[in-house]
Design a protein around this motif. Sequence first.
Motif, mmCIF file in Angstrom:
data_model
loop_
_atom_site.group_PDB
_atom_site.id
_atom_site.type_symbol
_atom_site.label_atom_id
_atom_site.label_comp_id
_atom_site.label_asym_id
_atom_site.label_seq_id
_atom_site.Cartn_x
_atom_site.Cartn_y
_atom_site.Cartn_z
ATOM 1 N N HIS A 63 0.935 -1.310 -0.009
ATOM 2 C CA HIS A 63 0.067 -0.021 -0.026
ATOM 3 C C HIS A 63 1.006 0.984 0.029
ATOM 4 O O HIS A 63 2.038 1.200 0.157
ATOM 5 C CB HIS A 63 -0.961 0.137 1.310
ATOM 6 N N HIS A 68 5.958 2.367 3.515
ATOM 7 C CA HIS A 68 6.273 1.256 2.643
ATOM 8 C C HIS A 68 7.097 1.631 1.370
ATOM 9 O O HIS A 68 7.301 0.744 0.394
ATOM 10 C CB HIS A 68 4.778 0.743 2.770
ATOM 11 N N ASP A 201 0.049 -3.862 5.977
ATOM 12 C CA ASP A 201 -0.573 -3.256 7.014
ATOM 13 C C ASP A 201 -2.095 -3.588 7.238
ATOM 14 O O ASP A 201 -2.831 -3.533 6.168
ATOM 15 C CB ASP A 201 -0.645 -1.758 6.982
#
Length: 308
Positions: A63, A68, A201
């Motif tokens: 995502h 990230h 996540d």
Amino acid sequence: MSVELITLGTAAGPAFRGPENGISSALVVGDAFYMVDFGMGCSRAAHEAGLRGKDLAAGFVTHLHSDHVVELPGFLLWNWGNPVDGFTTPVSVLGPGKDATRPAGETLSGTRELVSHALQAFSYDIDIRVHDEARPDLASLLHTVDLDTPAHGSPEAARPFDVYEDDRVKVTGILVEHPPVRPALAFRFDTDAGSVVFSGDTAECDSMAVLASGADVLVHEAVNLDFYAGKGFAPEFLNHQRISHTPPEGAGRVASAAGVGRLVLSHLAGRADPAWWGSRAASTFDGPIDVAVSGQRFGVGRPVLARA
Ligand SMILES: [Zn+2]
């Protein structure tokens, strides 16, 4: 074919709350490797793990939270072309498309635009190196894909979908619960030697158990809600942690429901002793549990000798 998981970085962000690199993992399958997420520090961690760009097959983004993807541009620039032992043949980068659930979603970058805008931002450097160092054109080597994901809340959203396949791995994905980020994805890698699942996540959700069913290794995120509650953060921030992340007991429940062989806790949000994370996950999962640190290696399917 040997398969090895390397947790290059295990920290949540965007913040420095300890010594660990930002969230990033590598799966080494035979003589190639695959990246999952590109948190702060992943480029150096990959290099120190012995990974070289020439062996990169594909990168996957769960995502678009910055912790990230912040080092995706740096990872590509540090692993491109012969002078750095980097890739000189096409590489796939796959991740979420634009967020159709946000009012301004069409104006906000998905994975393709994240990469294309980064290449534009570094166009001077790239042009110089193509002409001055005889590197191949970076843009033409990158096959960047906005994944076609099911609509949030649709019946298809509860089922895995195909993401990527080559002669070493088959990758499937599923939508997970990380509001308000949509799409947020988990990925499963199936190989001849074993299977590894990355949660990205997510709050504790049934989809994770569906995707991870029977996997050898589940790499799952975890949050220490007490850590944040004790810091005096705003209620909105605390609520995000509560509805968008998974306590270690929840990661254990997902591992049990999926029947995985091993649970690896990574993307640890909020500090705590390893024993704190591990004991809480062990209260809901009977199998082996690791509280991962940056650079840790795990043989998958059958033992893999650690490399120097
Ligand atoms: Zn996130």
